[in-house]
Design a protein around this motif. Structure first.
Motif, PDB file in Angstrom:
ATOM      1  N   GLY A 296       0.821  -1.205   0.000  1.00 37.95           N
ATOM      2  CA  GLY A 296       0.000   0.000   0.000  1.00 37.95           C
ATOM      3  C   GLY A 296       0.851   1.249   0.000  1.00 37.95           C
ATOM      4  N   TYR A 297       0.205   2.369  -0.300  1.00 34.86           N
ATOM      5  CA  TYR A 297       0.870   3.670  -0.352  1.00 34.86           C
ATOM      6  C   TYR A 297      -0.082   4.717   0.197  1.00 34.86           C
ATOM      7  CZ  TYR A 297       3.864   1.056  -3.537  1.00 34.86           C
ATOM      8  OH  TYR A 297       4.686   0.101  -4.082  1.00 34.86           O
ATOM      9  N   ASP A 298       0.447   5.656   0.991  1.00 37.67           N
ATOM     10  CA  ASP A 298      -0.376   6.684   1.624  1.00 37.67           C
ATOM     11  C   ASP A 298      -0.683   7.834   0.679  1.00 37.67           C
ATOM     12  OD1 ASP A 298      -0.427   5.305   3.983  1.00 37.67           O
ATOM     13  OD2 ASP A 298       1.276   6.385   4.841  1.00 37.67           O
ATOM     14  N   ASP A 299      -1.848   8.399   0.860  1.00 41.41           N
ATOM     15  CA  ASP A 299      -2.279   9.552   0.074  1.00 41.41           C
ATOM     16  C   ASP A 299      -1.250  10.675   0.141  1.00 41.41           C
ATOM     17  OD1 ASP A 299      -3.883  11.417  -1.311  1.00 41.41           O
ATOM     18  OD2 ASP A 299      -4.756  12.118   0.563  1.00 41.41           O
ATOM     19  N   SER A 300      -0.785  10.991   1.346  1.00 43.68           N
ATOM     20  CA  SER A 300       0.112  12.132   1.528  1.00 43.68           C
ATOM     21  C   SER A 300       1.503  11.905   0.956  1.00 43.68           C
ATOM     22  CB  SER A 300       0.229  12.462   3.022  1.00 43.68           C
ATOM     23  OG  SER A 300       0.731  11.348   3.735  1.00 43.68           O
ATOM     24  N   SER A 301       1.864  10.658   0.682  1.00 45.88           N
ATOM     25  CA  SER A 301       3.224  10.377   0.209  1.00 45.88           C
ATOM     26  C   SER A 301       3.307  10.184  -1.299  1.00 45.88           C
ATOM     27  CB  SER A 301       3.751   9.111   0.904  1.00 45.88           C
ATOM     28  OG  SER A 301       3.014   7.968   0.504  1.00 45.88           O
ATOM     29  N   ILE A 302       2.171  10.240  -2.002  1.00 44.76           N
ATOM     30  CA  ILE A 302       2.166   9.998  -3.444  1.00 44.76           C
ATOM     31  C   ILE A 302       2.271  11.331  -4.177  1.00 44.76           C
ATOM     32  CG2 ILE A 302       0.881   9.036  -5.380  1.00 44.76           C
ATOM     33  CD1 ILE A 302      -0.514   7.179  -3.398  1.00 44.76           C
ATOM     34  N   ASP A 303       3.412  11.566  -4.807  1.00 45.28           N
ATOM     35  CA  ASP A 303       3.602  12.812  -5.549  1.00 45.28           C
ATOM     36  C   ASP A 303       4.137  12.566  -6.952  1.00 45.28           C
ATOM     37  OD1 ASP A 303       6.134  11.997  -4.986  1.00 45.28           O
ATOM     38  OD2 ASP A 303       6.698  13.761  -3.809  1.00 45.28           O
ATOM     39  N   GLY A 304       4.083  11.322  -7.407  1.00 44.39           N
ATOM     40  CA  GLY A 304       4.533  11.003  -8.753  1.00 44.39           C
ATOM     41  C   GLY A 304       4.754   9.510  -8.876  1.00 44.39           C
ATOM     42  N   PRO A 305       5.037   9.024 -10.095  1.00 44.98           N
ATOM     43  CA  PRO A 305       5.253   7.587 -10.297  1.00 44.98           C
ATOM     44  C   PRO A 305       6.340   7.011  -9.402  1.00 44.98           C
ATOM     45  CG  PRO A 305       4.997   8.688 -12.398  1.00 44.98           C
ATOM     46  CD  PRO A 305       5.087   9.772 -11.362  1.00 44.98           C
ATOM     47  N   GLN A 306       7.370   7.824  -9.110  1.00 49.91           N
ATOM     48  CA  GLN A 306       8.461   7.321  -8.279  1.00 49.91           C
ATOM     49  C   GLN A 306       8.008   7.000  -6.868  1.00 49.91           C
ATOM     50  OE1 GLN A 306       8.157  10.386  -9.377  1.00 49.91           O
ATOM     51  NE2 GLN A 306       8.152  11.724  -7.579  1.00 49.91           N
ATOM     52  N   SER A 307       6.855   7.540  -6.455  1.00 51.99           N
ATOM     53  CA  SER A 307       6.336   7.265  -5.121  1.00 51.99           C
ATOM     54  C   SER A 307       5.751   5.868  -5.016  1.00 51.99           C
ATOM     55  CB  SER A 307       5.253   8.284  -4.752  1.00 51.99           C
ATOM     56  OG  SER A 307       5.727   9.605  -4.868  1.00 51.99           O
ATOM     57  N   LEU A 308       5.470   5.247  -6.149  1.00 52.11           N
ATOM     58  CA  LEU A 308       4.845   3.929  -6.161  1.00 52.11           C
ATOM     59  C   LEU A 308       5.837   2.845  -6.548  1.00 52.11           C
ATOM     60  CD1 LEU A 308       1.469   4.856  -7.935  1.00 52.11           C
ATOM     61  CD2 LEU A 308       1.941   4.709  -5.481  1.00 52.11           C
ATOM     62  N   ILE A 309       7.089   3.014  -6.146  1.00 52.22           N
ATOM     63  CA  ILE A 309       8.100   2.027  -6.458  1.00 52.22           C
ATOM     64  C   ILE A 309       7.675   0.685  -5.860  1.00 52.22           C
ATOM     65  CG2 ILE A 309       9.472   2.480  -4.403  1.00 52.22           C
ATOM     66  CD1 ILE A 309      10.812   1.733  -7.933  1.00 52.22           C
ATOM     67  N   GLY A 310       7.771  -0.358  -6.630  1.00 50.68           N
ATOM     68  CA  GLY A 310       7.279  -1.660  -6.202  1.00 50.68           C
ATOM     69  C   GLY A 310       6.099  -2.103  -7.035  1.00 50.68           C
ATOM     70  N   ILE A 311       5.440  -1.143  -7.688  1.00 52.21           N
ATOM     71  CA  ILE A 311       4.384  -1.450  -8.647  1.00 52.21           C
ATOM     72  C   ILE A 311       5.013  -1.433 -10.041  1.00 52.21           C
ATOM     73  CG2 ILE A 311       2.220  -0.609  -9.674  1.00 52.21           C
ATOM     74  CD1 ILE A 311       1.422   0.483  -7.000  1.00 52.21           C
ATOM     75  N   PRO A 312       4.629  -2.337 -10.942  1.00 52.68           N
ATOM     76  CA  PRO A 312       5.184  -2.308 -12.299  1.00 52.68           C
ATOM     77  C   PRO A 312       5.076  -0.924 -12.929  1.00 52.68           C
ATOM     78  CG  PRO A 312       3.916  -4.300 -11.987  1.00 52.68           C
ATOM     79  CD  PRO A 312       3.715  -3.476 -10.747  1.00 52.68           C
ATOM     80  N   ALA A 313       6.020  -0.600 -13.779  1.00 52.41           N
ATOM     81  CA  ALA A 313       6.139   0.746 -14.338  1.00 52.41           C
ATOM     82  C   ALA A 313       4.851   1.237 -14.982  1.00 52.41           C
ATOM     83  CB  ALA A 313       7.285   0.782 -15.359  1.00 52.41           C
ATOM     84  N   GLU A 314       4.177   0.364 -15.751  1.00 52.84           N
ATOM     85  CA  GLU A 314       2.943   0.786 -16.404  1.00 52.84           C
ATOM     86  C   GLU A 314       1.882   1.180 -15.381  1.00 52.84           C
ATOM     87  OE1 GLU A 314       4.555  -1.935 -16.891  1.00 52.84           O
ATOM     88  OE2 GLU A 314       5.092  -2.157 -19.005  1.00 52.84           O
TER      89      GLU A 314
END
Length: 448
Positions: free
Chosen positions: A133-151
Motif C-alpha cells: 500500500g501507499y499513503d495519500d500524503s506520500s504519493i507525488d509522482g510515479p516514483q512514489s509507487l516504487i514496487g508497482i510495475p512501471a505501467e
C-alpha cells in the motif's frame, strides 16, 4: 313575519332579491385561509415523504455500494501472497518461486524483456518486502509507487483523485490439474477452463516449485510453451531468437524454470513424493479512488481529475482498479466511493507476536510507517476504510463537511481522516470498515 327561505318558495314563484343569501367576504376569507392551511400541510407532508423516500433510497444505494466494494476488496486482500501450496515466505526461503513475466520484473521504466534479463530473473515485484500500500500524503509522482510495475505507476498517478493505494496479488479462483502435455489448449483445455488468454498472468505449481508467467499467445491451437507446462517445448522456430518477436514474447526466458507436466507415479516405490501440478489464474491489482464523468463513464486523467473537485454534479469519485495483464488499464468498479484509508497489523521481529495494530494511534501504522521500518514481511492484516457518498446532493438541510458521522481516526491524526479536504456539500456519507487477514501470512497457512 318570519323570513322565508328560497327552498320554501312555491314552484315558479319569483324570489325577492333580498331573500337570496351567499357567503360573506369574511366567510370566504376564512374558508380560503383554512383551505390554504390544509393545502400547505398536505404539500409539506408530500415533500417530507419524498425527501424521506429519497434519503432511504440513497442510504440503500450507499449500503449496496459499500458492501459490494468491501466484499470485492476483502477477497483480493485475503489472497495476497497466496501461491497455492506454500506461503511466499516459504517459497523465498527455499528459492522455489520463479517469475517469468516481464512486467513483474524490476526493470525501471523498461518493460520489454531481452537476453540480459535472465540475470535478473529473481529481481521482481513479487516479494515479502514489497509494499502492499501507499499513503495519500506520500504519493507525488510515479516514483512514489516504487514496487508497482512501471505501467501501473504512471496509470495510477495520472488518474488518482485522493486516498491511499492498496496493492493485492496472488492466485485468483480455483485451479485446474494438468492431465498431460500440451496442457493449455483451446476449446476444452485449461485456457478455456480458467479463462486465460494472451497477456493474462497465470501460476503453475506442483508444491516442489512455482512459476508465475504470462500467457504469450496461441500457436497451432496450443498456448505457447511459456504457458505450457513442459520445459523447452514450443512451436516457434527453434533457431529464431525470441528477441526478434517482441509482440509474442512476454516472458523473461524461453521456458519455465522446470517441467511441470504430471506423470502418474507409484507413491509406494517413488524415492520422493511427486505431486500433480495445478494452474491458477494469477492477478496483480492496485485499488484507488479515481474521477468519472457520469455522462459517458469516461475515466478522467491528468488535469481532468480536478473536475471532481470543481464540478461534482457531473464528475464523481469512483473506486477504481488497475490490473496487470489485462491491457494495463484502469477501470471503474463502483461510483461515489469518495475516499479510502488503509492501516496495517503485523509483527516487527518475527517472534509470532503482534507488535502493531491497525487501530494504533502513536504511531499510526500507515503504509508509509510500515515502509519506513521495513516491516512489510511481518504484516498479517489490513484495515480498510471507505467513505461512500450518495449520488443526490440535496439530502441535507445545509452544506457540511464530507465526513461520516463516526470519526475514523483519533484526534492526533485529524489531517488523515476520511473525507479530509473534500468540499462541503449536502450529500449523505457513510463509513465502511473491515479488517482482513492475509491468508498467506497466517499461522494456519502451511505446506501440505
Amino acid at each position: 313575519m318570519p323570513r322565508q327561505c328560497a327552498r320554501c318558495a312555491p314552484e315558479g314563484a319569483r324570489i325577492p332579491r333580498g331573500m337570496i343569501r351567499g357567503l360573506s367576504l369574511v366567510e370566504l376569507l376564512v374558508a380560503m385561509a383554512i383551505g390554504s392551511i390544509i393545502a400547505l400541510a398536505l404539500t409539506g407532508a408530500f415533500v417530507d415523504s419524498k425527501i424521506s423516500y429519497l434519503r432511504e433510497d440513497q442510504f440503500a444505494r450507499i449500503q449496496e455500494n459499500g458492501r459490494f466494494v468491501m466484499s470485492t476488496v476483502a477477497a483480493h486482500v485475503r489472497s495476497t501472497g497466496s501461491l497455492y501450496c506454500d506461503s511466499l515466505a516459504l517459497q523465498e526461503s527455499r528459492g522455489g518461486l520463479s517469475v517469468k513475466a516481464c512486467d513483474l520484473l524490476s526493470l525501471g521504466e523498461t518493460s520489454a524483456c531481452d537476453a540480459t534479463i535472465v540475470d535478473l530473473a529473481r529481481d521482481h515485484v513479487l516479494g515479502s518486502t514489497r509494499p502492499l500500500g501507499y499513503d495519500d500524503s506520500s504519493i507525488d509522482g510515479p516514483q512514489s509507487l516504487i514496487g508497482i510495475p512501471a505501467e501501473g505507476r504512471s496509470n495510477i498517478v495520472e488518474r488518482r483523485l485522493r486516498g491511499d493505494v492498496l496493492v493485492t496479488w496472488g492466485i485468483s479462483g480455483a485451479g485446474a490439474y494438468i492431465a498431460n502435455a500440451p496442457s493449455l489448449t483451446e476449446g476444452d483445455g485449461l485456457a478455456t477452463t480458467l479463462g486465460l488468454s494472451q497477456g493474462n498472468l497465470a501460476l503453475v505449481s506442483d508444491c516442489a516449485g512455482t512459476d508465475v508467467f504470462a500467457v504469450s499467445g496461441v500457436c497451432n491451437g496450443v498456448v505457447e510453451h511459456r504457458a505450457n507446462m513442459s520445459k523447452g517445448t514450443g512451436c516457434e522456430d527453434e533457431d529464431q531468437d525470441d528477441v526478434d518477436n517482441p509482440g509474442q514474447v512476454v516472458n523473461a526466458m524461453d521456458s519455465l524454470s522446470r517441467a511441470y507436466n504430471w506423470q502418474p507415479v507409484d507413491r509406494r516405490t517413488a524415492s520422493a513424493p511427486r505431486y500433480k501440478a495445478q494452474v491458477f489464474p494469477f492477478r496483480y491489482q492496485a485499488f484507488y479512488i479515481c474521477c468519472i464523468d457520469t455522462r459517458d463513464g469516461s475515466l478522467q486523467t491528468g488535469t481532468g481529475v480536478d473536475r471532481c473537485r470543481t464540478d461534482p454534479d457531473r464528475y464523481r469519485p469512483s473506486f477504481c482498479t488497475w490490473e496487470l495483464g489485462s491491457g494495463n488499464r484502469s477501470q471503474s468498479v463502483v461510483l461515489n466511493v469518495a475516499d479510502m484509508r488503509v492501516t496495517y497489523t503485523g509483527d516487527l521481529d518475527g517472534d509470532g507476536q503482534i507488535d502493531f495494530t491497525a487501530d494504533d494511534d502513536d504511531p499510526v501504522p500507515t503504509a508509509s510507517w510500515v515502509t519506513s521500518i521495513n516491516a512489510w514481511p511481518g504484516v498479517s492484516a489490513a484495515k480498510i476504510e471507505l467513505l461512500v457518498a450518495s449520488d443526490n446532493d440535496h439530502l441535507r438541510a445545509t452544506a457540511g463537511a464530507a465526513t461520516p458521522s463516526k470519526a475514523s481516526w483519533p484526534p492526533t491524526t485529524a489531517d488523515d481522516r476520511l473525507g479530509n479536504g473534500m468540499p462541503a456539500d449536502r450529500r449523505l456519507y457513510e463509513r465502511f470498515v473491515t479488517n482482513v487477514a492475509l491468508r498467506a501470512r497466517t499461522p494456519w497457512y502451511i505446506s501440505p
